[in-house]
Motif scaffolding. Structure first.
Motif, short mmCIF file in Angstrom:
data_model
loop_
_atom_site.label_atom_id
_atom_site.label_comp_id
_atom_site.label_asym_id
_atom_site.label_seq_id
_atom_site.Cartn_x
_atom_site.Cartn_y
_atom_site.Cartn_z
N LYS A 73 -51.54 29.54 -35.13
CA LYS A 73 -52.46 29.02 -34.12
C LYS A 73 -52.04 27.62 -33.67
CE LYS A 73 -56.88 29.82 -34.94
NZ LYS A 73 -58.15 29.95 -35.69
N GLY A 105 -53.74 32.92 -37.70
CA GLY A 105 -54.37 33.61 -36.59
C GLY A 105 -54.04 35.08 -36.55
N ALA A 112 -55.70 43.62 -32.25
CA ALA A 112 -54.53 42.74 -32.19
C ALA A 112 -53.27 43.47 -32.61
CB ALA A 112 -54.76 41.52 -33.10
N GLU A 149 -52.78 35.41 -30.76
CA GLU A 149 -53.56 34.21 -30.46
C GLU A 149 -52.83 32.93 -30.80
OE1 GLU A 149 -57.30 33.93 -32.44
OE2 GLU A 149 -56.45 34.07 -34.46
N ASP A 177 -50.32 35.24 -36.99
CA ASP A 177 -49.86 34.34 -35.94
C ASP A 177 -50.12 32.90 -36.34
OD1 ASP A 177 -48.74 33.57 -33.51
OD2 ASP A 177 -49.92 34.99 -32.34
N ARG A 191 -61.12 43.45 -34.75
CA ARG A 191 -60.20 42.53 -34.09
C ARG A 191 -58.77 42.70 -34.62
NH1 ARG A 191 -63.08 36.65 -33.02
NH2 ARG A 191 -65.12 37.42 -32.34
#
Length: 273
Positions: A208, A219, A268, A223, A206, A264
């Motif tokens: 950020k 990211g 995600a 997020e 991603d 994480r």
């Protein structure tokens, strides 16, 4: 949203602090399906040892990263690049990777058009060798912010045009959401890529907001501002059934506990991919 991890692939650069053997064991224990090997992770311990580690793991080797960097104003430097790419193809074959991802390069002392001509010539010069080794080549278009030295291929449209001009089953495209999410023709170009059976890889992360570093602040999915599920839907509508490869360069995440980071990543992937 993905419910299982069978199509989740993680690039070794994502968990950079882990040596390859640790990364392989951790990914497999978490149920991750695939791994993409960055060349530094392999050359640090040697290609034979890399193959030994991978042979002992249930992970599927998805790709080897990264070849390319073809353009240069100097002919000898271009030849050196070709020699290096042939070595990378050999290494990919030895570790069982079916694909070499190409970060194509650019030369700021010449036009982007000339760099693109040199990229196409470089890829064409590798086709016979890659075919003989059973390793395909994936052109990865990079965000325009990297057009100075990292890649003169900056849109999926440009990558499609080059792959179509080369017109060989050995050469396809890697779609990376970080580099392409901003393009208002992205859905069309993904359809074009799929129609030509040129979609060889799909990378996710991603963007950020705000981004603190244009290279080392990617990211986790969910997020930032990239609609990863939407782009995934376009990719799958184009016929892609391969792995979703998490590729994150992040000083923030490299500095944290990597076991927590892996958790994480999985969360995600399940919730925002």
């Amino acid at each position: 949203m993905p419910e299982d991890l069978s199509r989740l692939c993680i690039h070794t650069i994502t968990t950079k602090p882990w040596p390859l053997e640790v990364a392989v064991d951790k990914y497999a224990a978490a149920g991750v399906g695939g791994i993409s090997i960055w060349d530094d992770a392999a050359t640090d311990i040697g290609i034979p040892r890399t193959r030994q580690i991978l042979d002992g793991s249930p992970l599927q080797v998805v790709s080897y990263v990264r070849g390319g960097f073809f353009p240069n104003h100097n002919r000898e430097a271009r030849q050196h690049s070709l020699d290096n790419n042939r070595r990378l193809i050999d290494d990919a074959a030895e570790i069982g990777a079916p694909l070499l991802v190409l970060v194509c390069g650019a030369e700021p002392r010449q036009s982007l058009e000339e760099s693109r001509r040199q990229i196409q010539a470089g890829i064409e010069a590798l086709i016979d060798h890659s075919a003989g080794c059973g390793v395909k080549l994936a052109i990865e278009p990079l965000h325009p912010m990297y057009a100075d030295t990292r890649s003169a291929i900056n849109t999926l449209g440009q990558a499609n045009q080059m792959a179509e001009a080369i017109d060989h089953v050995q050469v396809g495209i890697a779609v990376d959401v970080y580099h392409l999410w901003w393009d208002d023709r992205l859905e069309h170009e993904i359809q074009r890529c799929g129609a030509n059976d040129n979609l060889y890889a799909f990378h996710i992360c991603d963007w950020k907001v705000p981004t603190q570093d244009m290279l080392l602040d990617r990211g986790l999915m969910g997020e930032g501002c990239i609609d990863v599920p939407l782009i995934r839907s376009w990719v799958e509508a184009g016929g892609f059934r391969g792995f979703h490869e998490v590729e994150i360069f992040s000083n923030t995440y490299w500095s944290m506990d990597q076991d927590e980071f892996l958790k994480r990543i999985i969360t995600a992937y399940r919730n925002f991919s």
